[in-house]
Motif scaffolding. Sequence first.
Motif, PDB file in Angstrom:
ATOM      1  N   THR A  30       0.841  -1.186   0.000  1.00  0.00           N
ATOM      2  CA  THR A  30       0.000   0.000   0.000  1.00  0.00           C
ATOM      3  C   THR A  30       0.878   1.238   0.000  1.00  0.00           C
ATOM      4  O   THR A  30       1.996   1.215   0.512  1.00  0.00           O
ATOM      5  N   ALA A  31       0.375   2.294  -0.558  1.00  0.00           N
ATOM      6  CA  ALA A  31       1.134   3.534  -0.600  1.00  0.00           C
ATOM      7  C   ALA A  31       0.988   4.284   0.710  1.00  0.00           C
ATOM      8  O   ALA A  31      -0.008   4.179   1.398  1.00  0.00           O
ATOM      9  N   ARG A 261       6.501  -1.339  -6.049  1.00  0.00           N
ATOM     10  CA  ARG A 261       7.172  -0.956  -4.799  1.00  0.00           C
ATOM     11  C   ARG A 261       8.080   0.245  -5.023  1.00  0.00           C
ATOM     12  O   ARG A 261       8.086   1.199  -4.243  1.00  0.00           O
ATOM     13  N   THR A 262       8.866   0.185  -6.098  1.00  0.00           N
ATOM     14  CA  THR A 262       9.819   1.260  -6.381  1.00  0.00           C
ATOM     15  C   THR A 262       9.110   2.597  -6.563  1.00  0.00           C
ATOM     16  O   THR A 262       9.631   3.641  -6.157  1.00  0.00           O
ATOM     17  N   LEU A 263       7.912   2.570  -7.156  1.00  0.00           N
ATOM     18  CA  LEU A 263       7.167   3.794  -7.453  1.00  0.00           C
ATOM     19  C   LEU A 263       6.219   4.201  -6.331  1.00  0.00           C
ATOM     20  O   LEU A 263       5.440   5.153  -6.508  1.00  0.00           O
ATOM     21  N   GLY A 264       6.270   3.513  -5.205  1.00  0.00           N
ATOM     22  CA  GLY A 264       5.431   3.893  -4.072  1.00  0.00           C
ATOM     23  C   GLY A 264       3.977   3.509  -4.232  1.00  0.00           C
ATOM     24  O   GLY A 264       3.102   4.149  -3.642  1.00  0.00           O
ATOM     25  N   PHE A 265       3.685   2.471  -5.022  1.00  0.00           N
ATOM     26  CA  PHE A 265       2.329   1.970  -5.207  1.00  0.00           C
ATOM     27  C   PHE A 265       1.390   3.067  -5.728  1.00  0.00           C
ATOM     28  O   PHE A 265       0.616   3.655  -4.969  1.00  0.00           O
ATOM     29  N   GLY A 304      -4.142  -1.591  -3.131  1.00  0.00           N
ATOM     30  CA  GLY A 304      -4.632  -0.233  -2.988  1.00  0.00           C
ATOM     31  C   GLY A 304      -4.616   0.566  -4.273  1.00  0.00           C
ATOM     32  O   GLY A 304      -5.155   1.682  -4.323  1.00  0.00           O
ATOM     33  N   SER A 305      -4.012   0.026  -5.326  1.00  0.00           N
ATOM     34  CA  SER A 305      -3.972   0.711  -6.623  1.00  0.00           C
ATOM     35  C   SER A 305      -5.221   0.363  -7.435  1.00  0.00           C
ATOM     36  O   SER A 305      -5.600  -0.807  -7.525  1.00  0.00           O
TER      37      SER A 305
END
Length: 318
Positions: A30-31, A261-265, A304-305
């Motif tokens: 989740t972000a 993950r790398t992009l912060g979800f 969450g996306s």
Amino acid sequence: MSEGRNRIGRRGFLGASAVLAASLPGIPATASAATPRPKADTTLRWWGNNSWEIRLPGGKVVLIDPWLTRFKTGTYSKEGADPDTRIEVDRRLIDGLVDSGELRADHILVTHGHYDHITDVPYLAEKTGATVIGTETHLSLLLALGAPEDQLAIATGGEFHTFDGYAIRVLRSLHSASGDRAKVAFAGTRPLSRRDRPRVISDLLEGGTLAYQVRSPSGFSVLNFGGSNYVESELAGLRPDVLLLPAGGDRVAEYVPRLLRTLGFPPYVVPTHWDDFDFPLDEPARDWGGLARLRDAVTAASPGSAFRVVDHREMFEP
């Protein structure tokens, strides 16, 4: 088809399926809610394949990999695409869209040089007056296909440009690979000094792959990849609001979960490059086989996306 030259299928470009592994243990999918997201002031429209129209405040328009002609290649057939397929540009179609005002552009961004990404760009640049960004190989191909030279801007990745309040970040990226030897289809480069005209789709070389993040005046950003691969270190610190994510990626370790993950979800993940482009834009998009796997991978890695599928020529307003 010439003797000894193999046909190339969609799996030769994007891979057969998305990697379905979930995120690494101990890292939540989740972000973080600590940082508020910028105002959503951008509208997207999908023109099939990886062709995207990004409408920004103030009437500015950015096109990514616009390919409207969609001449038949057999890419998704059992035999794959014939490398000797002749390059075509449907000028009548493009004239109708541009002259009517339905399609225009201030910038055209090229992710790589394959036929389903670059073929229509020279004529669209001529019609719209747009600035085109791409690698040396891409510009060499564009010039050879008749693009106006003074509208071309070379990039290698790492550039960060601002124009009338919006910004374009150019990122080094990678093309999809396939087969036991993880090869890139129609690989190769060509210098700017080379001006022989491409005639068939195998003449349109990959020529290095770029990714692009387009950011609006409010800070709202859209990140696009033209192939199902990436350079993870290039993405550090990026937090796009919309990720345009290609289907495929079977040769990329943890393709989907590692990227998210790398992009912060990201709040929105919109699939791209998932339709069979042997069928025209005035028909509903036909899945070449990777859409469901991509959806499953995104849902597992980042529940969450929001995974939003749009159809040909459909608008998406986050």
